[in-house]
Design a protein around this motif. Structure first.
Motif, mmCIF file in Angstrom:
data_model
loop_
_atom_site.group_PDB
_atom_site.id
_atom_site.type_symbol
_atom_site.label_atom_id
_atom_site.label_comp_id
_atom_site.label_asym_id
_atom_site.label_seq_id
_atom_site.Cartn_x
_atom_site.Cartn_y
_atom_site.Cartn_z
ATOM 1 N N SER A 174 59.834 -58.412 -69.005
ATOM 2 C CA SER A 174 61.030 -58.637 -68.195
ATOM 3 C C SER A 174 61.435 -60.105 -68.342
ATOM 4 C CB SER A 174 60.772 -58.249 -66.734
ATOM 5 O OG SER A 174 61.963 -58.307 -65.979
ATOM 6 N N THR A 175 61.479 -60.862 -67.265
ATOM 7 C CA THR A 175 61.935 -62.252 -67.342
ATOM 8 C C THR A 175 61.052 -63.052 -68.298
ATOM 9 O OG1 THR A 175 62.613 -62.080 -65.033
ATOM 10 C CG2 THR A 175 62.491 -64.285 -65.981
ATOM 11 N N GLN A 200 62.283 -53.806 -72.575
ATOM 12 C CA GLN A 200 62.657 -55.132 -72.066
ATOM 13 C C GLN A 200 63.736 -54.907 -71.021
ATOM 14 O OE1 GLN A 200 62.011 -58.644 -72.517
ATOM 15 N NE2 GLN A 200 63.515 -58.699 -70.862
ATOM 16 N N HIS A 201 63.486 -55.324 -69.794
ATOM 17 C CA HIS A 201 64.491 -55.158 -68.748
ATOM 18 C C HIS A 201 65.708 -55.995 -69.103
ATOM 19 C CE1 HIS A 201 60.857 -54.368 -65.883
ATOM 20 N NE2 HIS A 201 61.127 -53.328 -66.655
ATOM 21 N N VAL A 267 63.586 -50.231 -61.706
ATOM 22 C CA VAL A 267 64.165 -50.597 -63.000
ATOM 23 C C VAL A 267 64.373 -49.364 -63.865
ATOM 24 C CG1 VAL A 267 63.245 -52.941 -63.031
ATOM 25 C CG2 VAL A 267 61.872 -51.078 -63.965
ATOM 26 N N GLY A 293 57.001 -61.323 -66.857
ATOM 27 C CA GLY A 293 58.064 -60.657 -66.119
ATOM 28 C C GLY A 293 57.777 -60.553 -64.639
#
Length: 359
Positions: A174-175, A200-201, A267, A293
């Motif tokens: 994620s992040t 991958q968000h 998500v 993330g």
């Protein structure tokens, strides 16, 4: 702000950068509607932004892309080089490639303006912008910047043909993920005896461009996943934004299934959904990796892969931009190895060379 944690008693000082005076006023008003956020200054172009970041040291920067004198991407690059500061991109640019490039350069998040460069209806994304500005304060930029890639030495001797069922490598991020995934995929060899599945968000209109960027840099073939597509060794498949990705067997072949079902862990796509399907289909020939993330997505997926006899890895705290997803998996006790990002590619290859994968 003296602490990078989400301490509600601490004010987050923000620099707002946009070439439109109207948008600067709208963004400032929106951000300051939250009592934890204070806009300490504004800038009208990238050159002014770079200088103000150096002199006033904000906690977070919101940064437009299309601006005179110096655009947002060049400003972002210089900020990260000279005065590393968490940056949230806020832009009406519709080209996904620009958004993906910003994330690669080190932006924490990208928030699209709802109606282009001049968006008087910015309130529609107000909650998202405020939450991402707060999230940005959790980012450890020294760790984020350590993931910058220099010249890459050969990872390993050629693997050659390997007997037995091919591996499936399931990766969730994620992040901070765009940079981490870029590093990882650049270092995996073309003859990796595995198909790679990636969650991958990221917003729906970004993932195809993201896959194309990865494909340009990876020895593997990387593409955005399509429903019904056969899963092949030597290829990597990025889950499209806004929809879950799973794998199943059809006529003896592994294929991708895209599922427009409810979000999991808040998500969609979810790493858990993808990893659980990999564990079910590929059993002990599954490997799960959770990278940097926010949140806990991927923890249940790693648990299922481990229960099926597969291998599980998580990125360590020191190299993670945000240690949320890896931490959640580690605390559940479902991770076989906790590694720095720099050690992850070789560990994956070594495990596939040494672990016995049975039908």
């Amino acid at each position: 702000m003296t602490s990078k944690g989400l301490d509600m008693s601490v004010t987050i000082d923000v620099l707002v950068v946009d070439d439109s005076p109207l948008m600067r006023r709208i963004i400032t008003s929106l951000l300051e509607s939250d009592p934890c956020i204070r806009v300490i200054s504004t800038a009208s172009d990238g050159q002014e932004a770079v200088e103000k970041v150096r002199t006033i040291r904000p906690d977070v920067v919101t940064l437009d892309i299309e601006m005179p004198r110096m655009d947002g991407l060049e400003a972002l690059r210089q900020i990260m080089q000279r005065t590393p500061t968490p940056v949230v991109m806020l832009s009406g640019v519709k080209e996904a490639a620009a958004a993906v490039r910003a994330l690669e350069l080190g932006a924490v998040e990208f928030v699209p303006k709802p109606s282009g460069n001049i968006s008087v209806d910015l309130y529609k994304t107000g909650d998202e912008l405020i939450s991402k500005v707060k999230l940005a304060t959790l980012v450890k930029l020294d760790r984020a910047l350590e993931s910058k890639t220099g010249p890459l030495a050969p990872l390993s001797p050629p693997l050659g043909r390997m007997r037995g069922r091919p591996w499936m490598l399931a990766v969730g991020a994620s992040t901070g993920g765009p940079r981490a995934l870029g590093y990882l995929l650049r270092r995996l060899p073309a003859d990796l005896p595995a198909a790679v599945l990636i969650v991958q968000h990221m917003p729906a209109n970004f993932t195809n461009s993201f896959a194309q960027r990865l494909n340009q840099r990876s020895p593997l073939h990387v593409a955005e996943a399509q429903d019904g597509q056969e899963v092949r060794v030597g290829s990597a498949y990025v889950a499209p934004g806004g929809i879950h990705m799973a794998v199943e067997k059809e006529r003896g072949r592994p294929i991708i299934r895209l599922q427009d079902t409810k979000p999991v862990n808040s998500v969609r796509p979810s790493a858990d959904v993808m990893m659980i399907s990999v564990a079910s289909l590929n059993g002990p020939c599954s490997m799960g990796v959770v990278l940097t993330g926010m949140g806990s997505d991927g923890a249940e997926g790693l648990a299922q892969i481990k229960a099926a006899g597969g291998l599980t890895l998580a990125q360590d705290k020191e190299s993670s931009t945000i240690f949320g997803m890896p931490k959640a998996a580690i605390e559940r006790g479902v991770v076989d190895g906790v590694l720095a990002l720099s050690k992850m590619p070789r560990a994956i290859v070594t495990a596939m060379q040494e672990a016995k994968c049975h039908e």
